[in-house]
Design a protein around this motif. Structure first.
Motif, mmCIF file in Angstrom:
data_model
loop_
_atom_site.group_PDB
_atom_site.id
_atom_site.type_symbol
_atom_site.label_atom_id
_atom_site.label_comp_id
_atom_site.label_asym_id
_atom_site.label_seq_id
_atom_site.Cartn_x
_atom_site.Cartn_y
_atom_site.Cartn_z
ATOM 1 N N TYR A 1 0.829 -1.210 0.000
ATOM 2 C CA TYR A 1 0.000 0.000 0.000
ATOM 3 C C TYR A 1 0.862 1.258 0.000
ATOM 4 O O TYR A 1 0.525 2.263 -0.633
ATOM 5 C CB TYR A 1 -0.935 0.004 1.217
ATOM 6 N N ALA A 2 2.003 1.205 0.719
ATOM 7 C CA ALA A 2 2.894 2.365 0.748
ATOM 8 C C ALA A 2 3.493 2.641 -0.625
ATOM 9 O O ALA A 2 3.630 3.807 -1.036
ATOM 10 C CB ALA A 2 4.006 2.143 1.780
ATOM 11 N N LEU A 3 3.844 1.593 -1.348
ATOM 12 C CA LEU A 3 4.340 1.777 -2.715
ATOM 13 C C LEU A 3 3.308 2.493 -3.579
ATOM 14 O O LEU A 3 3.625 3.430 -4.315
ATOM 15 C CB LEU A 3 4.674 0.417 -3.336
ATOM 16 N N HIS A 4 2.058 2.050 -3.480
ATOM 17 C CA HIS A 4 1.012 2.642 -4.313
ATOM 18 C C HIS A 4 0.647 4.055 -3.868
ATOM 19 O O HIS A 4 0.301 4.893 -4.704
ATOM 20 C CB HIS A 4 -0.219 1.738 -4.315
ATOM 21 N N ALA B 1 0.986 7.242 -6.364
ATOM 22 C CA ALA B 1 -0.227 8.028 -6.607
ATOM 23 C C ALA B 1 0.009 9.501 -6.281
ATOM 24 O O ALA B 1 -0.430 10.398 -7.010
ATOM 25 C CB ALA B 1 -1.383 7.473 -5.776
ATOM 26 N N ILE B 2 0.711 9.766 -5.181
ATOM 27 C CA ILE B 2 1.017 11.154 -4.816
ATOM 28 C C ILE B 2 1.914 11.782 -5.874
ATOM 29 O O ILE B 2 1.692 12.916 -6.311
ATOM 30 C CB ILE B 2 1.677 11.205 -3.424
ATOM 31 N N GLY C 1 0.015 12.848 -8.772
ATOM 32 C CA GLY C 1 -1.051 13.811 -8.533
ATOM 33 C C GLY C 1 -2.434 13.193 -8.461
ATOM 34 O O GLY C 1 -3.433 13.890 -8.627
ATOM 35 N N ARG C 2 -2.507 11.896 -8.191
ATOM 36 C CA ARG C 2 -3.800 11.203 -8.100
ATOM 37 C C ARG C 2 -4.261 11.212 -6.641
ATOM 38 O O ARG C 2 -4.017 10.282 -5.876
ATOM 39 C CB ARG C 2 -3.673 9.780 -8.621
ATOM 40 N N MET C 3 -4.941 12.265 -6.269
ATOM 41 C CA MET C 3 -5.253 12.495 -4.863
ATOM 42 C C MET C 3 -6.194 11.439 -4.277
ATOM 43 O O MET C 3 -6.016 11.002 -3.134
ATOM 44 C CB MET C 3 -5.844 13.887 -4.690
ATOM 45 N N TRP C 4 -7.201 11.025 -5.048
ATOM 46 C CA TRP C 4 -8.156 10.056 -4.508
ATOM 47 C C TRP C 4 -7.520 8.678 -4.350
ATOM 48 O O TRP C 4 -7.743 7.989 -3.341
ATOM 49 C CB TRP C 4 -9.395 9.971 -5.398
ATOM 50 N N GLN C 5 -6.722 8.274 -5.327
ATOM 51 C CA GLN C 5 -6.034 6.988 -5.185
ATOM 52 C C GLN C 5 -5.076 7.035 -4.006
ATOM 53 O O GLN C 5 -4.988 6.085 -3.213
ATOM 54 C CB GLN C 5 -5.273 6.631 -6.460
ATOM 55 N N ALA C 6 -4.354 8.139 -3.865
ATOM 56 C CA ALA C 6 -3.423 8.274 -2.747
ATOM 57 C C ALA C 6 -4.151 8.202 -1.413
ATOM 58 O O ALA C 6 -3.705 7.539 -0.472
ATOM 59 C CB ALA C 6 -2.666 9.594 -2.866
ATOM 60 N N HIS D 1 2.011 10.211 4.149
ATOM 61 C CA HIS D 1 2.731 9.038 3.636
ATOM 62 C C HIS D 1 4.042 8.833 4.400
ATOM 63 O O HIS D 1 4.349 7.721 4.853
ATOM 64 C CB HIS D 1 3.014 9.217 2.149
ATOM 65 N N GLN D 2 4.811 9.884 4.545
ATOM 66 C CA GLN D 2 6.100 9.763 5.214
ATOM 67 C C GLN D 2 5.931 9.345 6.675
ATOM 68 O O GLN D 2 6.675 8.499 7.178
ATOM 69 C CB GLN D 2 6.855 11.084 5.104
ATOM 70 N N ALA D 3 4.926 9.919 7.345
ATOM 71 C CA ALA D 3 4.696 9.586 8.753
ATOM 72 C C ALA D 3 4.252 8.133 8.912
ATOM 73 O O ALA D 3 4.687 7.430 9.829
ATOM 74 C CB ALA D 3 3.650 10.527 9.349
#
Length: 249
Positions: free
Chosen positions: A142-145, A149-150, A153-158, A215-217
């Motif tokens: 999930y972290a890879l995706h 996504a971020i 620029g795919r905000m909803w997928q991210a 994501h980073q956190a």
């Protein structure tokens, strides 16, 4: 909305239907009703023992007709686990009713709450535990995706991937603390320090900088969780997870 009285009446009707069904030779209650934890929001969990030589799916289909014709079912779904069919009904009242159909020789307790109504269960068995390494693998996937996504620029997928990553971190934390991880049933019992870290890591907006921060956190939290779980696995994953937390081209 259903009431406890309506739920109790329906449960009684289902138990009587099980006793009258010639292809059902045993039944038990599981879940909150079997453990004394039932409240206004609880569902019905009924386990049926299907006579040897009868296909459980055939019994399930007969019961399904009754649910739609007599009990106000609006929809249902099937979950198959361990070779057992669990048919989950949503009634018009929003009451959930789970009925599982077990082959006669497999009818047994697989959890602490198993209140036999009639029939002869096999010796109880412990449910198979989750593979922590597998759950860690789901988390980094999930972290890879979320990272890609971020970056795209795919905000909803991210947002969706970050939510899944957080859910996996809750599963891992529950396993580490000896709590039931399924559907977050005991996640609220986790220590405040664990829950606070996940709360602060959650994105507060869908702006890309905030999604990146989240994501980073969350990946840092995953690194910490793996370190607490298994030093050998941590040695393998620390470097790639560290890379995964960044957005370098």
């Amino acid at each position: 909305m259903f009431t406890p009285t309506v739920r109790a009446r329906l449960r009684g009707e289902l138990i009587e239907a099980a006793r009258a069904d010639g292809e059902v030779v045993g039944a038990a209650l599981v879940g909150s009703a079997a453990t004394g934890r039932e409240d206004a929001w609880s569902d019905i969990d009924l386990v049926l023992q299907v006579r040897s030589g009868v296909e459980p799916e055939e019994v399930a289909d007969r019961w399904t007709v009754a649910f739609y014709e007599r009990h106000g079912a609006a929809h249902h779904l099937d979950v198959v686990a361990g070779g057992v069919l669990y048919r989950v009904f949503l009634l018009a009242s929003s009451l959930q009713v789970d009925v599982s159909f077990w082959p006669e020789d497999r009818f047994r307790a697989t959890e602490p709450g198993f209140a036999v109504l009639f029939g002869e269960p096999q010796p109880s068995s412990e449910p198979a535990g989750l593979d922590v390494s597998q759950e860690v693998g789901k988390a980094w996937l999930y972290a890879l995706h979320s990272r890609s996504a971020i970056a795209r620029g795919r905000m909803w997928q991210a947002t969706m991937m970050l939510d899944h990553l957080r859910d996996q971190l809750l599963v891992l934390a529950c396993l580490r603390h000896g709590l039931n991880p399924h559907h977050g049933r005991e996640a609220d019992r986790l220590p405040p320090s664990v829950l606070d870290a996940l709360r602060h890591a959650r994105a507060t907006t869908m702006a890309l900088p905030e999604l990146s921060r989240s994501h980073q956190a969350l990946v840092r939290t995953l690194i910490d969780e793996v370190a607490l779980y298994d030093h050998g696995l941590f040695a393998k994953l620390n470097a790639p997870l560290g890379v995964l937390s960044r957005f370098d081209a």
